[in-house]
Design an enzyme around this catalytic site. Structure first.
Site, PDB file in Angstrom:
ATOM      1  N   LYS A   1      19.571  32.978  -1.054  1.00  0.00           N
ATOM      2  CA  LYS A   1      19.656  31.670  -0.400  1.00  0.00           C
ATOM      3  C   LYS A   1      19.639  31.801   1.118  1.00  0.00           C
ATOM      4  CE  LYS A   1      24.702  30.914  -0.364  1.00  0.00           C
ATOM      5  NZ  LYS A   1      24.885  30.631   1.076  1.00  0.00           N
ATOM      6  N   ASP A   2      19.862  33.006   1.627  1.00  0.00           N
ATOM      7  CA  ASP A   2      19.865  33.237   3.069  1.00  0.00           C
ATOM      8  C   ASP A   2      18.562  33.871   3.575  1.00  0.00           C
ATOM      9  OD1 ASP A   2      22.541  32.334   3.201  1.00  0.00           O
ATOM     10  OD2 ASP A   2      23.248  34.312   2.607  1.00  0.00           O
TER      11      ASP A   2
ATOM     12  N   LEU B   1      24.935  23.416   6.638  1.00  0.00           N
ATOM     13  CA  LEU B   1      24.359  22.131   7.034  1.00  0.00           C
ATOM     14  C   LEU B   1      24.010  21.295   5.806  1.00  0.00           C
ATOM     15  CD1 LEU B   1      23.561  20.492   9.508  1.00  0.00           C
ATOM     16  CD2 LEU B   1      21.315  21.571   9.440  1.00  0.00           C
ATOM     17  N   ARG B   2      23.535  21.949   4.738  1.00  0.00           N
ATOM     18  CA  ARG B   2      23.216  21.214   3.506  1.00  0.00           C
ATOM     19  C   ARG B   2      24.458  20.556   2.931  1.00  0.00           C
ATOM     20  NH1 ARG B   2      24.493  22.465  -1.666  1.00  0.00           N
ATOM     21  NH2 ARG B   2      25.052  24.562  -1.015  1.00  0.00           N
ATOM     22  N   ARG B   3      25.528  21.338   2.764  1.00  0.00           N
ATOM     23  CA  ARG B   3      26.749  20.781   2.176  1.00  0.00           C
ATOM     24  C   ARG B   3      27.323  19.671   3.054  1.00  0.00           C
ATOM     25  NH1 ARG B   3      28.879  26.704   0.922  1.00  0.00           N
ATOM     26  NH2 ARG B   3      28.046  27.038  -1.181  1.00  0.00           N
TER      27      ARG B   3
ATOM     28  N   ARG C   1      33.861  28.893   9.240  1.00  0.00           N
ATOM     29  CA  ARG C   1      33.120  30.140   9.044  1.00  0.00           C
ATOM     30  C   ARG C   1      34.052  31.259   8.600  1.00  0.00           C
ATOM     31  NH1 ARG C   1      27.965  29.876  10.514  1.00  0.00           N
ATOM     32  NH2 ARG C   1      27.298  28.163  11.857  1.00  0.00           N
TER      33      ARG C   1
ATOM     34  N   GLN D   1      37.996  35.358   2.019  1.00  0.00           N
ATOM     35  CA  GLN D   1      39.417  35.532   2.306  1.00  0.00           C
ATOM     36  C   GLN D   1      39.816  34.788   3.583  1.00  0.00           C
ATOM     37  OE1 GLN D   1      37.265  37.910   1.508  1.00  0.00           O
ATOM     38  NE2 GLN D   1      38.058  38.938  -0.318  1.00  0.00           N
TER      39      GLN D   1
ATOM     40  N   ARG E   1      38.372  32.103   4.821  1.00  0.00           N
ATOM     41  CA  ARG E   1      38.365  30.658   4.558  1.00  0.00           C
ATOM     42  C   ARG E   1      39.591  30.232   3.754  1.00  0.00           C
ATOM     43  NH1 ARG E   1      31.942  29.189   3.523  1.00  0.00           N
ATOM     44  NH2 ARG E   1      31.118  30.834   4.850  1.00  0.00           N
TER      45      ARG E   1
END
Length: 223
Positions: A5-6, A52-54, A71, A75, A77
């Site tokens: 996804k990145d 940005l999507r979320r 960011r 752990q 977060r």
């Protein structure tokens, strides 16, 4: 070895991505120490996310929420949540599952929040002329995941998107048929366009480009 996804949709000259491992859970996960689901968040709650999507999807569905940058690794977060920096955040279920921490997140069905293109998939990049590596990677390539990503990444490429763009997409397989759903959003969540397309698995990449064309055609100028 990459989280797909990145990954950019265009590879540098001489490199190729043609090996994918079996895909993990594609869903986003809701994480909060005191609330069970997104719907139960109180008005004005603070949600942390760097995606940005979320952020766009949340702003569209819950414009009352206050969104803040969030960011760090899982752990970090979790510590921020414990310190009260935010009331909730979101993590990819694939990531927390691979870390053995799936219990910290509550999966959000894709019908409620369409995931990022290629979420949950791991790809292995190689040199184009390294045939020895190709032979070894061919032995572990997961065909179904490759078919899904061919459609999803073609959709993303046609939109000139990246992991820094509010675009979501997911391809599902049913035998020899493929169903691709896509969503594009304004970064502030004020508007979204979505659509889907079905057809033979072999036409997945062409279907991805066609779905992107349809959404682009519907989007107002500057979208």
């Amino acid at each position: 070895v990459h989280s797909m996804k990145d990954m950019p949709t265009v590879q540098p000259d001489g490199l190729v991505l043609d090996c994918y491992l079996p895909r993990e859970d594609v869903r986003d996960g809701f994480v909060s120490p005191g609330v069970a689901s997104l719907a139960e968040l109180p008005q004005g709650a603070v949600v942390g996310s760097s995606s940005l999507r979320r952020r766009a999807q949340l702003a569209l569905r819950r414009p009352d929420l206050r969104l803040v940058e969030f960011r760090g690794n899982v752990q970090t977060r979790m510590k921020k949540l414990g310190d009260g920096v935010a009331d909730a955040t979101f993590l990819a279920m694939a990531g927390v599952t691979r870390l053995g921490m799936a219990e910290v997140a509550r999966p959000i069905e894709v019908s409620e929040m369409l995931p990022a293109v290629a979420q949950g998939a791991i790809g292995i990049e190689r040199r184009l002329d390294d045939l020895r590596a190709k032979a070894m990677l061919d032995a572990i390539h997961h065909t179904a995941t490759g078919q899904q990503l061919a459609a999803e990444r073609a959709f993303l490429a046609r939109l000139d998107g990246s992991c820094e763009t509010p675009i979501a997409g997911l391809a599902l397989l049913n035998g020899s048929d493929l169903w691709l759903r896509g969503e594009i959003l304004r970064p502030d969540g004020s508007e979204a366009l979505s659509g889907d397309i079905r057809g033979p698995v072999a036409d997945g990449a062409a279907m991805g480009r066609e779905l992107a064309r349809r959404l682009t055609a519907r989007a107002p100028e500057g979208f």
